[in-house]
Design a protein around this motif. Structure first.
Motif, mmCIF file in Angstrom:
data_model
loop_
_atom_site.group_PDB
_atom_site.id
_atom_site.type_symbol
_atom_site.label_atom_id
_atom_site.label_comp_id
_atom_site.label_asym_id
_atom_site.label_seq_id
_atom_site.Cartn_x
_atom_site.Cartn_y
_atom_site.Cartn_z
ATOM 1 N N ASP A 169 17.549 -16.139 -22.781
ATOM 2 C CA ASP A 169 17.345 -14.155 -22.871
ATOM 3 C C ASP A 169 15.691 -14.219 -22.844
ATOM 4 O OD1 ASP A 169 16.989 -11.454 -24.301
ATOM 5 O OD2 ASP A 169 19.113 -11.657 -24.708
ATOM 6 N N ASP A 170 14.865 -13.064 -22.640
ATOM 7 C CA ASP A 170 13.690 -13.350 -22.336
ATOM 8 C C ASP A 170 13.285 -11.401 -22.659
ATOM 9 O OD1 ASP A 170 13.657 -15.573 -21.911
ATOM 10 O OD2 ASP A 170 12.746 -15.207 -19.737
ATOM 11 N N THR A 171 12.113 -10.783 -23.067
ATOM 12 C CA THR A 171 11.964 -10.346 -23.421
ATOM 13 C C THR A 171 10.234 -10.003 -23.134
ATOM 14 O OG1 THR A 171 13.123 -8.924 -24.822
ATOM 15 C CG2 THR A 171 11.624 -7.573 -25.044
ATOM 16 N N GLN A 172 9.630 -8.767 -22.709
ATOM 17 C CA GLN A 172 8.267 -8.741 -22.251
ATOM 18 C C GLN A 172 7.687 -7.519 -22.572
ATOM 19 O OE1 GLN A 172 7.973 -10.540 -18.241
ATOM 20 N NE2 GLN A 172 7.871 -12.357 -19.340
ATOM 21 N N ILE A 173 6.749 -7.384 -23.368
ATOM 22 C CA ILE A 173 5.639 -5.960 -22.956
ATOM 23 C C ILE A 173 4.185 -5.961 -22.487
ATOM 24 C CG2 ILE A 173 4.970 -4.547 -24.627
ATOM 25 C CD1 ILE A 173 7.419 -5.191 -26.988
ATOM 26 N N VAL A 174 4.573 -5.135 -21.275
ATOM 27 C CA VAL A 174 2.730 -5.892 -20.454
ATOM 28 C C VAL A 174 2.202 -4.040 -21.193
ATOM 29 C CG1 VAL A 174 1.961 -6.496 -18.394
ATOM 30 C CG2 VAL A 174 4.372 -7.248 -19.326
ATOM 31 N N PRO A 175 0.870 -4.359 -21.495
ATOM 32 C CA PRO A 175 0.751 -3.129 -21.322
ATOM 33 C C PRO A 175 -0.674 -3.281 -20.311
ATOM 34 C CG PRO A 175 -0.569 -3.991 -22.999
ATOM 35 C CD PRO A 175 0.486 -4.739 -22.510
ATOM 36 N N GLU A 176 -1.008 -2.303 -20.244
ATOM 37 C CA GLU A 176 -2.074 -2.738 -18.361
ATOM 38 C C GLU A 176 -2.768 -1.589 -18.589
ATOM 39 O OE1 GLU A 176 -0.507 -1.446 -14.133
ATOM 40 O OE2 GLU A 176 1.130 -2.711 -15.581
ATOM 41 N N VAL A 177 -4.378 -1.266 -17.803
ATOM 42 C CA VAL A 177 -4.990 -0.357 -17.094
ATOM 43 C C VAL A 177 -5.931 -0.436 -15.557
ATOM 44 C CG1 VAL A 177 -6.457 -1.290 -18.215
ATOM 45 C CG2 VAL A 177 -6.720 1.088 -17.892
ATOM 46 N N GLU A 178 -5.584 0.623 -14.643
ATOM 47 C CA GLU A 178 -6.239 -0.111 -13.340
ATOM 48 C C GLU A 178 -6.468 1.017 -13.082
ATOM 49 O OE1 GLU A 178 -3.876 -0.601 -8.546
ATOM 50 O OE2 GLU A 178 -2.886 0.670 -10.734
ATOM 51 N N PHE A 179 -7.802 0.646 -12.308
ATOM 52 C CA PHE A 179 -8.643 1.808 -11.863
ATOM 53 C C PHE A 179 -8.503 2.036 -9.944
ATOM 54 C CE2 PHE A 179 -10.600 0.613 -15.778
ATOM 55 C CZ PHE A 179 -11.485 1.526 -16.820
ATOM 56 N N LEU A 180 -8.787 2.672 -9.904
ATOM 57 C CA LEU A 180 -8.394 3.390 -8.486
ATOM 58 C C LEU A 180 -9.617 4.133 -7.515
ATOM 59 C CD1 LEU A 180 -4.799 4.491 -8.811
ATOM 60 C CD2 LEU A 180 -5.544 2.156 -8.313
ATOM 61 N N TRP A 181 -10.697 2.713 -7.042
ATOM 62 C CA TRP A 181 -12.177 3.716 -6.066
ATOM 63 C C TRP A 181 -11.138 4.140 -5.126
ATOM 64 C CZ3 TRP A 181 -17.034 1.555 -4.918
ATOM 65 C CH2 TRP A 181 -17.987 2.317 -5.041
ATOM 66 N N TRP A 182 -11.045 4.911 -4.211
ATOM 67 C CA TRP A 182 -11.283 5.231 -3.173
ATOM 68 C C TRP A 182 -12.011 6.164 -2.206
ATOM 69 C CZ3 TRP A 182 -4.731 6.820 -2.319
ATOM 70 C CH2 TRP A 182 -4.665 4.772 -3.606
ATOM 71 N N PRO A 183 -13.698 5.995 -1.989
ATOM 72 C CA PRO A 183 -13.851 6.487 -0.538
ATOM 73 C C PRO A 183 -13.890 6.185 0.480
ATOM 74 C CG PRO A 183 -14.627 4.190 -1.734
ATOM 75 C CD PRO A 183 -13.473 4.370 -2.499
ATOM 76 N N GLY A 184 -13.427 6.930 1.481
ATOM 77 C CA GLY A 184 -13.401 7.740 2.316
ATOM 78 C C GLY A 184 -12.478 6.522 2.663
ATOM 79 N N PRO A 185 -12.277 5.593 3.266
ATOM 80 C CA PRO A 185 -11.190 5.007 4.314
ATOM 81 C C PRO A 185 -11.233 3.633 3.421
ATOM 82 C CG PRO A 185 -12.709 4.753 5.291
ATOM 83 C CD PRO A 185 -13.472 5.746 4.790
ATOM 84 N N TRP A 186 -12.342 2.802 1.889
ATOM 85 C CA TRP A 186 -12.044 2.189 1.536
ATOM 86 C C TRP A 186 -11.246 2.151 0.491
ATOM 87 C CZ3 TRP A 186 -14.020 -2.681 2.669
ATOM 88 C CH2 TRP A 186 -15.344 -2.118 3.277
ATOM 89 N N ARG A 187 -10.240 1.602 -0.049
ATOM 90 C CA ARG A 187 -9.707 1.197 -1.356
ATOM 91 C C ARG A 187 -9.711 0.213 -2.039
ATOM 92 N NH1 ARG A 187 -8.945 5.376 0.951
ATOM 93 N NH2 ARG A 187 -7.049 6.396 1.613
ATOM 94 N N ILE A 188 -10.439 0.248 -3.696
ATOM 95 C CA ILE A 188 -10.820 -1.179 -4.423
ATOM 96 C C ILE A 188 -9.894 -0.651 -5.695
ATOM 97 C CG2 ILE A 188 -12.906 -1.493 -5.732
ATOM 98 C CD1 ILE A 188 -14.731 -0.800 -2.966
ATOM 99 N N GLU A 189 -9.628 -1.352 -6.441
ATOM 100 C CA GLU A 189 -8.810 -1.566 -7.273
ATOM 101 C C GLU A 189 -8.769 -2.900 -7.819
ATOM 102 O OE1 GLU A 189 -4.216 -1.191 -5.322
ATOM 103 O OE2 GLU A 189 -4.937 1.047 -4.181
#
Length: 317
Positions: free
Chosen positions: A267-287
């Motif tokens: 029996d497992d329990t996980q807590i996962v905080p996270e932060v994500e940055f999304l930079w989408w200049p034109g056709p580029w996708r930088i994450e």
């Protein structure tokens, strides 16, 4: 998955064809009855390269697992749509190389094929039917899984600021082992239910709540599990092209056939905080994404914590 007999590939191909036909056939009358003639064909493609570094350790720092790696992803698809109907076909492939002392497979290639049709039902409601086929999927219960799935999603959006979606998915899986009847690969199946709510504060500015429950039943006790999860996320624009997305997720998983040293199911329990940055200049996708995992379990070897950092650069055609 390597070394499968011909009848397996044939059965998977037939299942995929049936799923796709089941999805696409209801859309044909809609297309035939369209009087406006405004159907649009929109092909698209994406290529992406990414790097991941991660490390986890047990409570006594005796077991340290490093999970560094990199991947290359390619995606192609086509969408046929008018004002109220959208039909999509898509193929997606990821090639993954893992380094260090990561557990599981050092290298794998995951393929995914998707067919879907989405239909608006008036101003507030929409329905989507979708079929997917995975080859070499890394799943909760196995590092080498093939899957066929079919799902239905109902969406309710009475105003722009509030959207609710409910999705029911049926999954059938086959694993790369010989624990099935007569030494064949073992199998599993089960349902997954997702409910999510999104509140729109402004342009690219959201609060989201996601709830999920899922299970896989299998004659192989190592593969059977149930899981419940809940997550809360907040997306905020920083500039026109840059957004930040902090989130936190709670996951509870029970493996009915995996026993602890004390002889009870794991029996497992996980807590996962996270932060994500999304930079989408034109056709580029930088994450870029940073996660920290706090895991507890009734199996002492599974009580771990650690981090995961990832960076990806993609280009959309």
């Amino acid at each position: 998955m390597q070394g499968k007999p011909l009848h397996f590939h044939t059965r998977r191909a037939l299942a995929a064809a049936i799923v796709m036909l089941t999805i696409l056939l209801p859309a044909l009358p809609v297309q035939a009855q369209s009087d406006e003639g405004d159907w649009e064909l929109d092909p698209y493609a994406r290529i992406e390269v990414g790097m991941v570094t991660s490390q986890s350790r047990d409570r006594d720092d005796e077991l340290i697992i490093v999970g560094d790696g990199g991947y290359l992803r390619g995606q192609v698809g086509v969408e046929l749509k008018d004002d109220s109907t959208s039909i999509t076909l898509e193929a997606d492939r990821i090639q993954v190389e893992r380094f260090g002392n990561a557990t599981g497979r050092d290298r794998y290639d995951r393929d995914r094929f998707t067919a879907s049709v989405e239909q608006e039902l008036g101003d507030d409601w929409a329905i989507r039917l979708q079929g997917r086929v995975y080859d070499d999927l890394v799943s909760v219960e196995s590092s080498d899984t093939d899957e066929v799935q079919a799902s239905i999603r109902i969406e309710y959006q009475p105003v722009l600021d509030h959207r609710v979606r409910a999705t029911v998915t049926w999954r059938e899986r086959e694993y790369a082992d010989t624990d099935g009847p007569g030494g064949t690969a073992s199998e599993g199946d089960g349902v997954r239910v997702d409910v999510d709510y999104r509140h729109r504060i402004g342009r690219y500015h959201y609060v989201g709540v996601d709830l999920r429950t899922e299970e896989i039943d299998s004659d192989n006790p190592e593969r059977a599990y149930t899981r419940e999860s809940a997550s809360l996320s907040y997306t905020r624009p920083i500039t026109d092209n840059l957004r930040v997305r902090p989130a936190i997720e709670l996951r509870h998983t029970q493996f009915r056939g995996r026993m602890t040293p004390g002889g009870i199911p794991r029996d497992d329990t996980q807590i996962v905080p996270e932060v994500e940055f999304l930079w989408w200049p034109g056709p580029w996708r930088i994450e870029a994404e940073a996660k920290y995992l706090f895991g507890t379990s009734n199996d002492p070897l599974r009580t771990r914590e650690g981090y995961r950092l990832s960076l990806s650069v993609g280009y959309v055609f």
